[in-house]
Enzyme design. Sequence first.
Site, PDB file in Angstrom:
ATOM      1  N   ASP C 229     -18.717  -4.436  37.286  1.00  0.00           N
ATOM      2  CA  ASP C 229     -19.623  -3.596  37.440  1.00  0.00           C
ATOM      3  C   ASP C 229     -19.729  -2.771  38.281  1.00  0.00           C
ATOM      4  OD1 ASP C 229     -20.557  -5.192  35.282  1.00  0.00           O
ATOM      5  OD2 ASP C 229     -21.695  -6.523  37.091  1.00  0.00           O
ATOM      6  N   GLY C 230     -18.726  -1.876  38.818  1.00  0.00           N
ATOM      7  CA  GLY C 230     -18.044  -1.281  39.762  1.00  0.00           C
ATOM      8  C   GLY C 230     -18.200  -0.297  39.315  1.00  0.00           C
TER       9      GLY C 230
END
Lengths: 285, 285, 285, 285
Positions: C229-230
């Site tokens: 999720d980065g």
Amino acid sequence: MSRRSYVLSLNCPDRVGIVAAVSQFVASHGGWITESSHHSDVESGRFFMRDQILADSLPFGGDGFREKFEPLARSFSMTWRLSDTSVPKRVALLVSREDHCLSDLLHRWRNREMEFDVPCVISNHETLRSFVEFHGIPFHHVPVSPEGREEAFRKIDALIAEGRGDCVVLARYMQVLPGWLTRKYEGRMLNIHHSFLPSFSGARPYHAAYERGVKLIGATCHYVTEELDGGPIIDQDVLRVDHGDTVADMMRLGRDVEKLVLARGVRYHLQDRVIIHGNKTVVFS
Amino acid sequence: MSRRSYVLSLNCPDRVGIVAAVSQFVASHGGWITESSHHSDVESGRFFMRDQILADSLPFGGDGFREKFEPLARSFSMTWRLSDTSVPKRVALLVSREDHCLSDLLHRWRNREMEFDVPCVISNHETLRSFVEFHGIPFHHVPVSPEGREEAFRKIDALIAEGRGDCVVLARYMQVLPGWLTRKYEGRMLNIHHSFLPSFSGARPYHAAYERGVKLIGATCHYVTEELDGGPIIDQDVLRVDHGDTVADMMRLGRDVEKLVLARGVRYHLQDRVIIHGNKTVVFS
Amino acid sequence: MSRRSYVLSLNCPDRVGIVAAVSQFVASHGGWITESSHHSDVESGRFFMRDQILADSLPFGGDGFREKFEPLARSFSMTWRLSDTSVPKRVALLVSREDHCLSDLLHRWRNREMEFDVPCVISNHETLRSFVEFHGIPFHHVPVSPEGREEAFRKIDALIAEGRGDCVVLARYMQVLPGWLTRKYEGRMLNIHHSFLPSFSGARPYHAAYERGVKLIGATCHYVTEELDGGPIIDQDVLRVDHGDTVADMMRLGRDVEKLVLARGVRYHLQDRVIIHGNKTVVFS
Amino acid sequence: MSRRSYVLSLNCPDRVGIVAAVSQFVASHGGWITESSHHSDVESGRFFMRDQILADSLPFGGDGFREKFEPLARSFSMTWRLSDTSVPKRVALLVSREDHCLSDLLHRWRNREMEFDVPCVISNHETLRSFVEFHGIPFHHVPVSPEGREEAFRKIDALIAEGRGDCVVLARYMQVLPGWLTRKYEGRMLNIHHSFLPSFSGARPYHAAYERGVKLIGATCHYVTEELDGGPIIDQDVLRVDHGDTVADMMRLGRDVEKLVLARGVRYHLQDRVIIHGNKTVVFS
């Protein structure tokens, strides 16, 4: 807009090579373009463009630019203008009794969020004098009575001229202006209407919205034309209401939308981001 | 709404003691209220209320409730109804060729996000048959020709009745319904109109929005009445467009708003969250 | 995008004359630019540009364009690519059990709102087979067990390759992918995360949002990188919740935001409107 | 809130009969409830309620109400309070140099959109003195130096006490308060944080948002607790940004969200619409 720039905005019949010619012209003089926006209107076959160019990247000033650019502009049949961000526009403000838009605009003026001069605030009421004068801005009270309308607007026109206002913002000014005055400031007079146009034009839009039972209320910033609330729309926004909201609630909630929409519209106008096209606008926001 | 509940919705002349009486009635039978909403309409002096009560907290079923509540309702001159969340409403869907609203509603039906039965989908085109039949739902093609309109709508009416539809959703059904049919399903027939009403009612709203140069487009879910696009509004929403958006872009972008607004409107209706009040709605969302 | 076009997208160190050179190149071959977007990133001193050019206005095809443009690109040290809108991208879809994003994307595919091919749908569950196969799209069930993870992802990789997928969309695929797979599809693998990142990354974001008592929930479409999720964010949106909304309500409401945000992100990617810049994106929407 | 009203807000363990008992109590004294809101928190099994009752419909004043209601409250183990809308809260305002929130709040105070008293404005800078004093409000300059922090906050505490402030609003006050002061005003001290919490807590949130490349920026109004930016959230909102927006643009755009979110949060607090529940809030907006 911290660094001094020129804003070139233009429109012309669309064809191959416009951007190439304009950007070639700017580049050939070493001009540094910091922002460039284009729009091709398929329906009308017209092309719209706005370039923002660092002033100190060019070897000439505004007049030099205009002189050198003119032949190119003519060859493409352009309607165009060049403005200088170091010359703030002079905005005459007209208000009545409600001060939320005025207060909002003067705050943005005070903290220099938007760069403009305010030669004067004109109102048909005395209510807002002290707040305006606190800012060091001249306040003129020009009452508008049924029989003295024409005279009042002659006076308003003179006051704007005296302050060398180059545009006019109706910041909740609750009087209908005469046609000759709206024509005089065509494309330079902005109004905030407290509905999502074209719904609920004219008087008491919140009452009308309440009666119809809409679930969103809105506000519209538009250029003033002779047709009441019918001019080119610059920006609009809405907010949600429900069955629990009275007309008074809508008025209260609507004020926040009115402030934001007017501020955005004025900003776009001040930065020459709006090109009027028939009764519509191209807004390079 | 996972646990079976009764939904009591009512309206009556406002006065002291309504909530006390109703909640006392429910409490005296051990009823557990999971959701309660009230609205006092100051203008009309009418009071609106919706209570959701766990079915298994009560010692009686729906008929028992109705019988016991009737005297209290009469003493306050209430208009009221009680519905049972374990009895899903039967929604007949009418569509034309565009399937975004249909596809969206059937997805919510498939994954049981909203509980309802679909006795049939009726269309004036064959286009969507296979998609509908994939869901195991009967699809009826009822063409509507200028000379055969009356007959077509008699047939549609019969098909809805045959499917025991208790409400009708026009999920982008592009035909104007006859007055007798809209009257028959008054308060039970929902439409999605592809504009922010009251702006741009009638045909081709995106074209009209484009012509006017608005900066937001919208959609409206409303109950159908004899007046075209004039019925009580249940929900509305908008999204931002700009000068670069063509009518085709507006149609594309608008579909997402239409889907959402219709889905919300249908959900409110299915859960008895809407009370019609004149030409407006109270929506306990 | 009805007419066949080439999309030129590029980035390079910023300096005077880039737009002039590129637009001069296009114009000199008679190329008709229908859309042009620029961005100067002040911090990094990098310039980004996207031009959409009508294919039949040019005297050569994609390969001819690439060959002729190469010297100019080199002289400005450009990173660039040219795509052809008549060659739809091939998008492999990965899903788990929840089908709202899949259903939404397949609707847009079915009605050709977005032009792309779907070589296959791959899932770690059987649940969605019939819905996918209704669309005539191959469905592959690849279970992912703790001990068989590596093997499963080798198989998934092979299936994508077999289908000649040039990008991958994780449409609510609830498995963490191995680093070698995310690196292989760097800049070509999109995910929808059900929170407003960087808040609530990782598992169960709605539970975390509920615990923290936020008043808005959101969704984020981003490119997948090794950091969970980065990766670079393409689009985000939110909606309002209140104290009355349970985790289940948030999940239900959130689905509508997830669908919209993923669809927008995929659209931008398919139309080559996204340029990745470090861990951020330039999106010419 | 034009007519004088009592606001009763309470919470207690959920069970059958609370609404019945409370509304029966009010009705038995002839009390006219103009607004009533309930919330059952399923997770904690707690019930929350807020009633607004016309003062002149009751035969007693606030103290009479409190006395008569006490036994009922005790029998349901309620935590409760009664406030009188004719007694405006006294709000001490703390600011630093940026005046957008202050200016916005003072405008709402000036035109009585929200009813509250401002005993004083306290700032660690002289900047805003004249604007505050124009409103006839005492302005106190209390500089905060690293070595004089404790003394400064003792002075601030004394100034608030002297002005009989019953709540405190940090309207962009850029100093971290000591724990003893936040504890003293627990549930009565509101802050506006310029990010969408829990993302980007602490200093320079716009810089952090810019670095992460988010596509929306936001603001959060919350009660102040010892944990920096960690208290119960009252309201939040966001607006869209894109790759073209610099940190300075985000700061400018963000101000409008900060103003709105703080104003809504303060309004809810002033009207006793917020009930704190652990580290979350129930907001009967």
